[in-house]
Write an enzyme that holds these catalytic residues in place. Structure first.
Site, PDB file in Angstrom:
ATOM      1  N   GLY A   1       0.817  -1.208   0.000  1.00 29.65           N
ATOM      2  CA  GLY A   1       0.000   0.000   0.000  1.00 29.65           C
ATOM      3  C   GLY A   1       0.848   1.252   0.000  1.00 29.65           C
ATOM      4  O   GLY A   1       1.037   1.887   1.048  1.00 29.65           O
TER       5      GLY A   1
ATOM      6  N   SER B   1       1.340   3.717  -3.386  1.00 29.03           N
ATOM      7  CA  SER B   1       0.836   4.784  -4.253  1.00 29.03           C
ATOM      8  C   SER B   1      -0.582   5.209  -3.875  1.00 29.03           C
ATOM      9  O   SER B   1      -1.395   4.399  -3.419  1.00 29.03           O
ATOM     10  CB  SER B   1       0.851   4.334  -5.715  1.00 29.03           C
ATOM     11  OG  SER B   1       2.167   4.118  -6.163  1.00 29.03           O
TER      12      SER B   1
ATOM     13  N   GLU C   1      13.459  -3.922  -4.653  1.00 31.34           N
ATOM     14  CA  GLU C   1      12.664  -4.312  -5.811  1.00 31.34           C
ATOM     15  C   GLU C   1      13.532  -4.657  -7.011  1.00 31.34           C
ATOM     16  O   GLU C   1      13.047  -5.180  -7.993  1.00 31.34           O
ATOM     17  CB  GLU C   1      11.694  -3.184  -6.182  1.00 31.34           C
ATOM     18  CG  GLU C   1      10.561  -3.030  -5.204  1.00 31.34           C
ATOM     19  CD  GLU C   1       9.480  -2.099  -5.718  1.00 31.34           C
ATOM     20  OE1 GLU C   1       8.397  -2.589  -6.102  1.00 31.34           O
ATOM     21  OE2 GLU C   1       9.718  -0.882  -5.726  1.00 31.34           O
TER      22      GLU C   1
END
Length: 371
Positions: A109, A111, A226
């Site tokens: 959670g 953007s 990421e």
């Protein structure tokens, strides 16, 4: 049996099952064999341990075997390393073993409408709820797997007087909160709905990772995660997509066009460059520009491949594989799906503009962009 042979043998034997297991069942299969979290540093939480080279081998074999898309990758590759770095021992003991067993799925959670790539502008607020946790109110968007996730890690503003990256906290909340959490799928250009809107109305978050007010530091640490071993596996998928585009170009005669032929060669050369960059930076720390360079490279490359796939298809690229009817109004072939879905590659995960700002400010030391 060496590690590659073991990984390949396990994948072949489990992918031979008919019918194939569902997404959640597949995660549990991986967990039972210890294949989830092999790259986690430190103590084992039910996962097997693997060297960096072995992690690359597993990622490559997984991609080459055409195994199912992972539903647990957010918990395994983002949440878990973040907890290992910033979490308390109690948080690790509570959340990591279920992820390693393939039992708990997570979503991210981050953007929000008006605060996508500019994450520091988020407005979701969290206030103490009197029980040691927080009541979270706001809206998140582009939340992958939100419909299926059991938990969500949320970046929210816990200091109501704060601005930008100050006063943020990294919170953990369960998704099964009727009346407090609503998930709405977002229909995309492809007709599918991988992303979702998440509406939070006093949703309870039991704990903060890294302590209250330290969410920005935790969030930046997570964003760096990421890009890693998974990038190499992603590139194997890219190579297979490129092979299919090349095969289509040869079969249709499009490869005889010197412009298309030059574009095919360029795609191959750029993919080779991406792989060499990924190998060069694999396992390195302290390079603030490496994640942004990687995102810029693959986002644009994949988008150009989608454009090339439709160009190779020629006139057929403008029509669907089946007649469109009221009952079935929207169906795409592989090239069309690649073209439409890849339009988002230069936006999600941090837009190209944001990545260039990061490189300019944190690597080159240029003046910050006025805000």
């Amino acid at each position: 049996m060496d590690f590659r042979t073991e990984a390949r043998s396990w994948l072949e034997s489990h992918l031979a099952d008919t019918p194939a297991p569902g997404p959640r069942a597949w995660e549990r299969e991986l967990g039972r064999a210890g294949w989830i979290g092999i790259g986690w540093p430190g103590e084992s939480y039910g996962n097997r341990r693997a060297t960096l080279t072995q992690q690359v081998v597993w990622a490559e074999e997984y991609a080459r075997s055409a195994a199912p898309a992972r539903m647990g990758h957010i918990g395994e590759n983002l949440l878990a390393p973040t907890l290992i770095t910033y979490g308390t021992e109690a948080q690790k003991r509570r959340h990591l073993p279920p992820v390693a067993r393939g039992e708990t799925l997570w979503c991210q959670g981050y953007s929000e409408p008006g605060a996508g790539s500019d994450l520091a502008g988020l407005r979701t607020a969290a206030v103490p709820d009197g029980t040691g946790g927080y009541a979270v109110t706001g809206q998140k968007i582009w939340t992958s797997l939100a419909l299926d996730a059991d938990w969500c890690f949320v970046l929210a503003r816990t200091d109501p007087g704060s601005t930008r990256h100050h006063g943020l906290s990294f919170l953990l909340l369960e998704m099964d909160q009727p009346g407090r959490i609503e998930v709405r799928p977002i229909r995309q250009l492809t007709g599918t709905s991988e992303f979702n809107e998440v509406f939070l109305d006093g949703a309870r978050a039991a704990e903060a990772v890294g302590g209250e007010g330290n969410g920005w530091q935790v969030a930046l640490g997570l964003l760096a995660l990421e890009r890693g071993v998974s990038t190499l596996a992603q590139q194997i998928g890219f190579a297979e997509e490129l092979d299919r585009v090349v095969a289509a170009a040869v079969a249709s005669g499009a490869a005889e066009d010197p412009v298309i032929r030059a574009r095919l060669v360029r795609q191959w050369a750029e993919l080779d460059t991406m792989r060499r960059h990924a190998l060069r930076t694999l396992g390195s720390t302290g390079d603030p520009g490496a994640p942004s360079v990687a995102k810029l490279l693959w986002g644009g490359w994949h988008q150009r491949l989608g454009e090339l796939a439709v160009q190779v298809a020629g006139e057929a690229g403008a029509v669907g594989p089946e007649p469109w009817t009221v009952e079935r109004p929207y169906e795409l072939d592989e090239a069309q799906h690649l073209f439409l879905f890849s339009r988002a590659d230069t936006i999600y995960g941090g837009s190209d503009e944001i990545q260039r700002n990061i490189i300019a400010e944190r690597v080159l030391g240029l003046p910050r962009e006025p805000r």
